[in-house]
Motif scaffolding. Structure first.
Motif, short mmCIF file in Angstrom:
data_model
loop_
_atom_site.label_atom_id
_atom_site.label_comp_id
_atom_site.label_asym_id
_atom_site.label_seq_id
_atom_site.Cartn_x
_atom_site.Cartn_y
_atom_site.Cartn_z
N HIS A 131 25.45 1.37 9.07
CA HIS A 131 23.98 1.45 9.05
C HIS A 131 23.53 2.90 9.24
N TYR B 216 20.65 -12.37 4.63
CA TYR B 216 19.20 -12.32 4.42
C TYR B 216 18.74 -10.86 4.26
N LEU B 217 19.28 -10.00 5.12
CA LEU B 217 18.93 -8.58 5.02
C LEU B 217 19.44 -8.01 3.69
N THR C 48 29.77 -7.18 7.23
CA THR C 48 29.26 -8.41 7.83
C THR C 48 27.75 -8.37 7.97
N TRP D 159 19.25 1.53 2.28
CA TRP D 159 20.61 1.90 2.65
C TRP D 159 21.56 0.71 2.73
N TRP E 224 22.51 -16.63 11.18
CA TRP E 224 21.73 -17.71 10.55
C TRP E 224 22.49 -18.41 9.44
N PHE E 225 23.45 -17.73 8.89
CA PHE E 225 24.13 -18.26 7.70
C PHE E 225 25.58 -18.55 8.05
N THR F 24 19.74 -11.68 12.31
CA THR F 24 19.85 -12.74 11.30
C THR F 24 21.28 -13.01 10.84
N ARG F 25 22.25 -12.27 11.38
CA ARG F 25 23.64 -12.47 10.95
C ARG F 25 24.11 -13.89 11.18
N PHE G 9 21.92 5.46 6.50
CA PHE G 9 20.51 5.83 6.70
C PHE G 9 20.31 7.30 6.34
N ILE H 105 15.14 -2.25 11.23
CA ILE H 105 15.89 -2.89 10.15
C ILE H 105 17.33 -3.17 10.58
N THR H 106 17.93 -2.20 11.33
CA THR H 106 19.30 -2.44 11.81
C THR H 106 19.32 -3.64 12.75
N THR I 225 17.29 -6.12 12.69
CA THR I 225 17.08 -7.32 11.87
C THR I 225 18.41 -7.87 11.40
N ASP I 226 19.34 -6.95 11.08
CA ASP I 226 20.68 -7.37 10.66
C ASP I 226 21.33 -8.19 11.77
N TYR I 227 21.32 -7.63 12.99
CA TYR I 227 21.99 -8.33 14.10
C TYR I 227 21.31 -9.66 14.41
N SER J 4 23.94 -9.11 7.59
CA SER J 4 23.26 -10.38 7.35
C SER J 4 22.96 -10.61 5.87
N ILE K 167 11.87 2.57 11.71
CA ILE K 167 12.47 1.97 10.50
C ILE K 167 13.97 1.72 10.73
N ILE K 168 14.68 2.75 11.18
CA ILE K 168 16.14 2.58 11.32
C ILE K 168 16.47 1.56 12.41
#
Lengths: 550, 98
Positions: free
Chosen positions: A252, A318-319, A314, A306, B93-94, B90-91, A256, B83-84, B86-88, A316, B79-80
């Motif tokens: 990440h 969704y992301l 790994t 990015w 969820w699937f 929603t990981r 970025f 969004i980063t 958000t990754d953690y 997400s 932003i960084i």
């Protein structure tokens, strides 16, 4: 405003006053605060690193001539890493802004210099200082992580010189930041009277947008490299899962910076292309404001994509979908540029001199690079294409077909301004065509290789891929010959080239309203701009011919 | 370029506020707030940083353009981080069922 010819002043020896003869000896160069001389220092430096990076590229291609490779796998890892690090951090990022931007930006806005001349010199010294660390890392055995330094391999397991190279990249980042800062302040505060924002040449807009990206992204690279160093030295768990870290966090943070860095590399080249297309077709750029704004849009959107480098990590799902959508969106401002350049050509008075050939080459190659970017921005397809030669081909079409073509096109357009000498046109056209053929022969087969499943960074491959690899190596050889020709005739022209008039192309822009090469202060009288960008009616015929008006 | 002169009183007051902030950070470290330990520490740090930027770095008295530049830095930090994170978030969820 008087013509450049009528303003020409002469020194005591009867020679025209230029920035090149205002001071002699090494001291006058290494302690200079003149943006033009600093640009020349950068030119020599980036040309050196381009040559070194190019030699490493050829070593990669030589290795891949045979399915079993010619070098040890470990040696091969170090070769492609060195190629990547040198080309990205020491050539592509600084090439256009630090050479052409440094030289032209103040002249294009009618200023005597950049806002902070000493900081400008400091940025070059930081570049050299950072480069020295990286060179030492290479001499000491190199780095084997790939230019992306992915963790935990780089932070924990690699036995190569990761720290030395990291320090070099950390330092060279500050060189970029200082250049970006200088450009932003200069554009805000030092524009000539009458030169409003929407009268600025598009090259200035592109460098301004690039500088914003540099300022906002490069500190993250410094932080990321620092965290990597902390984990490697002090074993603090940041990226290594074995000690409580997360390797995807590194990706990440790295991307970025490194995805916007793609725009740091290509945006200034796009600015060059706007100048080339306008001046070589003698027309205002179609949709000037939209092209200017698209630079800023690319700069902003470029920060939101990015995660498309992380589709198979790994990250997400969704992301991933959101990043995929945003990556498609960033194609829009790039497409605006390409469409508008093409529309500019319509009914233009087009000349096919070498700069224009590079401009047209850029449009074609960047189009392929950009369109294949959409392939890899699609999540499903990218699962197949990630880390294959398809990606290698895609980003080389953007970086070499885009940035390098832009840099070379700009070098040819402004070579007469920078050196006061014309390059040999026939040689330049021939070299461009050779490079174009060589480039496509190198990288087009790599699209097919990647689609068929050839992974990147592998020293060996199944025998059925050999034919395509041989095509690619043959192309790289042709490309290298083309580059060598360019380097030779440019050096030759420094002494033997025909003397340039102030405006040999009949181009519009303040840089063509001063002498070739310009005097140290750029203009003897501060220009007052009363015309729009790319207004060819203000071009002085005497500046084009070099003959004083009757 | 005109420089804004700030009275020493303001500097001393901010200095005192920063010292109090440091004391609060240390004090908070001794109280177990579970998940909120990091929230409280970051909150105090953010207030302290704002004071430094606003008064010691003179952003309070700077032009709107300078304020915009400072804000831009924080927007990009947002932003960084967002969004980063958000990754953690929603990981999980699937879940892939083959």
């Amino acid at each position: 405003m008087k013509s450049a010819i009528s303003q020409q002043r002469f020194n005591r020896d009867g020679e025209p006053q230029t920035y090149l003869n205002n001071g002699h000896g090494l001291r006058s160069w290494f302690l200079t605060k003149d943006h033009k001389r600093i640009a020349m220092l950068y030119l020599v430096s980036v040309a050196f690193f381009f040559a070194v990076g190019g030699i490493y590229a050829l070593l990669i291609r030589i290795n891949l001539l045979a399915p079993n490779g010619l070098f040890e796998s470990d040696t091969y890892n170090r070769i492609f890493t060195t190629h990547g690090i040198i080309m990205v951090f020491f050539f592509l990022v600084p090439a256009v802004p630090a050479v052409l931007g440094n030289f032209l930006l103040p002249i294009m806005i009618g200023a005597k210099d950049l806002a902070f001349p000493k900081i400008n010199l400091l940025s070059w010294y930081l570049y050299i200082f950072g480069a020295a660390f990286t060179v030492i890392a290479v001499i000491a055995g190199g780095v084997d992580t790939g230019w992306t330094f992915y963790t935990p391999y780089s932070s924990t397991y690699s036995n190569s010189n990761v720290l030395l190279a990291g320090v070099g990249i950390f330092i060279v980042g500050f060189s970029s930041i200082l250049t970006g800062l200088n450009f932003i302040v200069t554009v805000h505060t030092m524009r000539a009277p009458g030169l409003t924002w929407f009268r600025l040449p598009l090259f200035v807009w592109a460098n301004y947008a690039t500088s914003l990206v540099i300022m906002l992204s490069t500190p993250v690279l410094a932080i990321t490299v620092s965290l990597l160093a902390i984990e490697r030295v002090a074993h603090v768990g940041i990226f290594d899962p074995a000690i409580g870290g997360d390797p995807v966090l590194f990706q990440h943070m790295f991307w970025f910076y490194s995805h916007p860095a793609v725009y740091i590399m290509v945006l200034p080249a796009m600015g060059v292309i706007s100048e080339l297309i306008a001046n070589m077709s003698k027309k205002n750029v179609f949709g000037y404001k939209l092209v200017a704004m698209s630079s800023l849009a690319i700069g902003v959107f470029g920060f939101l994509v990015w995660g498309h480098h992380l589709f198979v990590s790994t990250q997400s799902v969704y992301l991933g979908i959101i990043f995929s959508f945003l990556s498609f969106a960033v194609a829009i401002p790039s497409a605006i540029k390409v469409f508008n350049w093409t529309a500019t050509l319509f009914k233009g008075s087009i000349s096919y001199d070498a700069p224009m050939l590079y401009g047209l080459g850029f449009i074609g190659l960047f189009l392929i690079g950009g369109m294949t970017g959409l392939f890899v921005a699609a999540v499903g397809l990218d699962v197949h294409l990630t880390d294959t030669y398809f990606v290698i081909a895609h980003f080389h079409y953007v970086m070499v077909g885009g940035s390098l073509m832009g840099f070379l096109g700009g070098m040819h357009l402004w070579w007469p301004k920078m050196t006061g000498r014309m390059y040999p046109e026939a040689w330049a056209r021939a070299a461009m065509v050779i490079q174009f053929v060589g480039f496509n022969l190198t990288f087009f087969p790599q699209f097919i290789l990647g689609y068929l499943g050839m992974p990147r960074r592998y020293a060996t491959y199944p025998p059925e891929f050999q034919v395509l690899h041989i095509f690619s190596t043959a192309g790289a050889t042709i490309l290298a010959i083309g580059m060598a020709i360019t380097i030779c005739y440019l050096i030759w022209s420094l002494k033997k080239g025909q003397r340039a008039t102030p405006n040999p192309w009949g181009a519009a822009g303040l840089e063509w309203m001063t002498t070739s090469p310009p005097p140290t202060e750029n203009f003897y009288e501060t220009p007052v701009v009363t015309w729009e960008a790319y207004d060819f009616t203000v071009v002085r015929p005497e500046d084009v011919t070099g003959m004083a008006a009757e | 370029m005109s420089e804004h002169i700030v009275s020493k009183k303001v500097y001393y007051a901010i200095f005192a506020a920063l010292l109090i902030g440091t004391a609060l950070t240390i004090g908070a470290a001794f109280i177990n707030l579970h998940n909120f330990n990091i929230v409280v520490a970051l909150l105090i740090a953010a207030v302290k940083a704002t004071l430094v930027i606003y008064f010691f770095m003179h952003v309070k008295y700077a032009s709107r353009l300078t304020k915009l530049c400072v804000a831009l830095g924080f927007i990009w930090l947002f932003i960084i981080v967002s969004i980063t994170m958000t990754d953690y978030l929603t990981r999980g969820w699937f879940t892939y069922v083959p």
